[in-house]
Design an enzyme around this catalytic site. Sequence first.
Site, PDB file in Angstrom:
ATOM      1  N   GLY A   1       0.252 -29.151 -17.099  1.00 12.16           N
ATOM      2  CA  GLY A   1       0.313 -27.816 -16.496  1.00 12.16           C
ATOM      3  C   GLY A   1       1.173 -27.677 -15.258  1.00 12.16           C
ATOM      4  O   GLY A   1       1.074 -26.650 -14.576  1.00 12.16           O
TER       5      GLY A   1
ATOM      6  N   ILE B   1      -0.828 -25.145  -9.453  1.00  9.27           N
ATOM      7  CA  ILE B   1      -2.075 -25.787  -9.046  1.00  9.27           C
ATOM      8  C   ILE B   1      -2.089 -27.235  -9.543  1.00  9.27           C
ATOM      9  O   ILE B   1      -2.534 -28.141  -8.839  1.00  9.27           O
ATOM     10  CB  ILE B   1      -3.291 -24.992  -9.574  1.00  9.27           C
ATOM     11  CG1 ILE B   1      -3.379 -23.634  -8.844  1.00  9.27           C
ATOM     12  CG2 ILE B   1      -4.573 -25.781  -9.392  1.00  9.27           C
ATOM     13  CD1 ILE B   1      -4.417 -22.672  -9.423  1.00  9.27           C
TER      14      ILE B   1
ATOM     15  N   ASP C   1       3.449 -29.698 -26.097  1.00 10.23           N
ATOM     16  CA  ASP C   1       2.939 -28.371 -26.449  1.00 10.23           C
ATOM     17  C   ASP C   1       1.483 -28.589 -26.868  1.00 10.23           C
ATOM     18  O   ASP C   1       1.227 -29.200 -27.911  1.00 10.23           O
ATOM     19  CB  ASP C   1       3.790 -27.794 -27.594  1.00 10.23           C
ATOM     20  CG  ASP C   1       3.270 -26.449 -28.091  1.00 10.23           C
ATOM     21  OD1 ASP C   1       2.089 -26.114 -27.831  1.00 10.23           O
ATOM     22  OD2 ASP C   1       4.035 -25.743 -28.757  1.00 10.23           O
ATOM     23  N   VAL C   2       0.550 -28.109 -26.044  1.00  5.54           N
ATOM     24  CA  VAL C   2      -0.867 -28.424 -26.284  1.00  5.54           C
ATOM     25  C   VAL C   2      -1.432 -27.737 -27.527  1.00  5.54           C
ATOM     26  O   VAL C   2      -2.572 -27.995 -27.906  1.00  5.54           O
ATOM     27  CB  VAL C   2      -1.767 -28.100 -25.055  1.00  5.54           C
ATOM     28  CG1 VAL C   2      -1.366 -28.948 -23.855  1.00  5.54           C
ATOM     29  CG2 VAL C   2      -1.754 -26.618 -24.720  1.00  5.54           C
TER      30      VAL C   2
ATOM     31  N   ALA D   1      -1.984 -16.141 -22.215  1.00  2.00           N
ATOM     32  CA  ALA D   1      -2.290 -15.019 -23.107  1.00  2.00           C
ATOM     33  C   ALA D   1      -1.037 -14.153 -23.151  1.00  2.00           C
ATOM     34  O   ALA D   1      -0.331 -14.032 -22.148  1.00  2.00           O
ATOM     35  CB  ALA D   1      -3.470 -14.216 -22.578  1.00  2.00           C
TER      36      ALA D   1
ATOM     37  N   TYR E   1      -7.888  -8.911 -16.560  1.00  2.00           N
ATOM     38  CA  TYR E   1      -7.921 -10.339 -16.932  1.00  2.00           C
ATOM     39  C   TYR E   1      -8.257 -10.475 -18.426  1.00  2.00           C
ATOM     40  O   TYR E   1      -7.843 -11.409 -19.091  1.00  2.00           O
ATOM     41  CB  TYR E   1      -8.890 -11.107 -16.041  1.00  2.00           C
ATOM     42  CG  TYR E   1      -8.663 -12.606 -16.054  1.00  2.00           C
ATOM     43  CD1 TYR E   1      -7.442 -13.146 -15.663  1.00  2.00           C
ATOM     44  CD2 TYR E   1      -9.671 -13.484 -16.460  1.00  2.00           C
ATOM     45  CE1 TYR E   1      -7.233 -14.513 -15.677  1.00  2.00           C
ATOM     46  CE2 TYR E   1      -9.473 -14.854 -16.469  1.00  2.00           C
ATOM     47  CZ  TYR E   1      -8.251 -15.362 -16.079  1.00  2.00           C
ATOM     48  OH  TYR E   1      -8.047 -16.723 -16.100  1.00  2.00           O
TER      49      TYR E   1
ATOM     50  N   LYS F   1     -11.524 -18.230 -20.733  1.00  2.60           N
ATOM     51  CA  LYS F   1     -12.064 -19.089 -19.663  1.00  2.60           C
ATOM     52  C   LYS F   1     -13.572 -19.303 -19.846  1.00  2.60           C
ATOM     53  O   LYS F   1     -14.085 -20.381 -19.519  1.00  2.60           O
ATOM     54  CB  LYS F   1     -11.762 -18.508 -18.282  1.00  2.60           C
ATOM     55  CG  LYS F   1     -10.297 -18.560 -17.868  1.00  2.60           C
ATOM     56  CD  LYS F   1      -9.731 -19.971 -17.785  1.00  2.60           C
ATOM     57  CE  LYS F   1      -8.377 -19.994 -17.055  1.00  2.60           C
ATOM     58  NZ  LYS F   1      -7.741 -21.337 -17.139  1.00  2.60           N
TER      59      LYS F   1
ATOM     60  N   THR G   1       0.984 -18.409  -7.995  1.00  2.00           N
ATOM     61  CA  THR G   1       1.740 -19.354  -8.825  1.00  2.00           C
ATOM     62  C   THR G   1       2.641 -18.583  -9.786  1.00  2.00           C
ATOM     63  O   THR G   1       2.607 -17.355  -9.827  1.00  2.00           O
ATOM     64  CB  THR G   1       0.788 -20.229  -9.664  1.00  2.00           C
ATOM     65  OG1 THR G   1       0.091 -19.376 -10.580  1.00  2.00           O
ATOM     66  CG2 THR G   1      -0.213 -20.970  -8.797  1.00  2.00           C
TER      67      THR G   1
HETATM   68  O1  0WE Z   1      -5.590 -17.551 -15.334  1.00  2.00           O
HETATM   69  C1  0WE Z   1      -4.836 -16.861 -14.671  1.00  2.00           C
HETATM   70  C2  0WE Z   1      -3.516 -16.383 -15.253  1.00  2.00           C
HETATM   71  C3  0WE Z   1      -3.102 -17.107 -16.485  1.00  2.00           C
HETATM   72  C4  0WE Z   1      -2.037 -16.391 -17.281  1.00  2.00           C
HETATM   73  C5  0WE Z   1      -0.952 -15.751 -16.697  1.00  2.00           C
HETATM   74  C6  0WE Z   1       0.007 -15.125 -17.495  1.00  2.00           C
HETATM   75  C7  0WE Z   1       1.151 -14.375 -16.922  1.00  2.00           C
HETATM   76  C8  0WE Z   1       2.324 -14.319 -17.859  1.00  2.00           C
HETATM   77  C9  0WE Z   1      -2.154 -16.386 -18.650  1.00  2.00           C
HETATM   78  N1  0WE Z   1      -1.240 -15.792 -19.435  1.00  2.00           N
HETATM   79  C10 0WE Z   1      -0.170 -15.179 -18.890  1.00  2.00           C
HETATM   80  N2  0WE Z   1       0.732 -14.595 -19.728  1.00  2.00           N
HETATM   81  C11 0WE Z   1       1.922 -14.128 -19.296  1.00  2.00           C
HETATM   82  O2  0WE Z   1       2.709 -13.580 -20.084  1.00  2.00           O
HETATM   83  N3  0WE Z   1      -5.203 -16.499 -13.402  1.00  2.00           N
HETATM   84  C12 0WE Z   1      -6.498 -16.892 -12.903  1.00  2.00           C
HETATM   85  C13 0WE Z   1      -4.361 -15.678 -12.517  1.00  2.00           C
HETATM   86  C14 0WE Z   1      -4.695 -14.238 -12.772  1.00  2.00           C
HETATM   87  O3  0WE Z   1      -4.149 -13.581 -13.801  1.00  2.00           O
HETATM   88  C15 0WE Z   1      -4.685 -12.310 -13.809  1.00  2.00           C
HETATM   89  C16 0WE Z   1      -5.575 -12.171 -12.757  1.00  2.00           C
HETATM   90  C17 0WE Z   1      -5.606 -13.425 -12.092  1.00  2.00           C
HETATM   91  C18 0WE Z   1      -6.419 -13.799 -10.900  1.00  2.00           C
HETATM   92  C19 0WE Z   1      -4.448 -11.245 -14.675  1.00  2.00           C
HETATM   93  C20 0WE Z   1      -5.095 -10.038 -14.462  1.00  2.00           C
HETATM   94  C21 0WE Z   1      -6.006  -9.908 -13.430  1.00  2.00           C
HETATM   95  C22 0WE Z   1      -6.256 -10.977 -12.567  1.00  2.00           C
END
Ligand code: 0WE
Length: 265
Positions: free
Chosen positions: A13, A20, A65-66, A96, A156, A163, A194
């Site tokens: 990661g 992180i 690639d996991v 996502a 989220y 999660k 990040t």
């Molecule tokens: O786990 C995360 C984010 C992980 C993540 C980020 C992205 C951005 C780009 C997963 N998938 C994608 N896909 C993409 O295309 N976090 C804990 C950070 C985070 O992300 C959010 C948050 C927080 C905090 C999204 C919406 C609301 C809050």
Amino acid sequence: MGLLDGKTGIVFGVANKRSIAWAIAQAWAAEGASLAFTYQGERLQKNVEELAGAFGADTLITPCDVTKDEDIARVFDEVGRKFGRLNLLLHSVAFAPKDALEGRFVNTSREAFRIAHDVSAYSLVALARAGAPLMTDGGSILGMSYYGAEKVVPHYNVMGVAKASLEASTRYLAYDLGPRKIRVNCISAGPVNTLAARGISGFSAMLKYYEEHAPLKRNVTPEELGATGVFLASDGSAAITGQVLYVDGGYQIMGMQASEPASGA
Ligand code: 0WE
């Protein structure tokens, strides 16, 4: 004398210096661990080679690639050849599709749901299964979670559900691997700026919201996540497994915010 002298670990990661995963890897290395790093795609190869290259010949750097079982099998084969055994594994991987983090959760497509769970949750199970045979002297497996697993955080969405699956998987893995002295825990971190957070609309507002509402009145730093990562990897946490440890300035304990500052503030 480092807390992790003689231990070997693998880190999934790292995307860049703000990851992180990189903060925890640096903290593990500073305590004496020898580390392998994987990167996702050629896009990130140079970044990871430049960062992890600083650790010298003691380090293994390889793509993974996991979502590909063949990649996972090859990576742990390489780790076995290089280090002979494994003590630590960091899973700091999530994805996502962007549109699933923008609209309403009720509109999550079957495919976005599948991808989020495959990349962000099932991968922990796959990595634990592949890594465990190398953890012959016990081990510590660490995942990264977020409060959206437990309570609704607007936008989220499917990541919160993934999660929740990661956290439940942590408990079931802890049960299965406990007899082999392999511990499995998660850090649930407050928001950190990040690459994964960038591009999420309203992210700076979220950082500010935590500063105002968390008991410690500030955000968590990458160095603090590194220090908790060292704790969960070291013998100080020898009896801790299956847990989700909040490293969020205390945000998670709050049920309601006062309209006035807390007494003593
Ligand atoms: O786990 C995360 C984010 C992980 C993540 C980020 C992205 C951005 C780009 C997963 N998938 C994608 N896909 C993409 O295309 N976090 C804990 C950070 C985070 O992300 C959010 C948050 C927080 C905090 C999204 C919406 C609301 C809050």
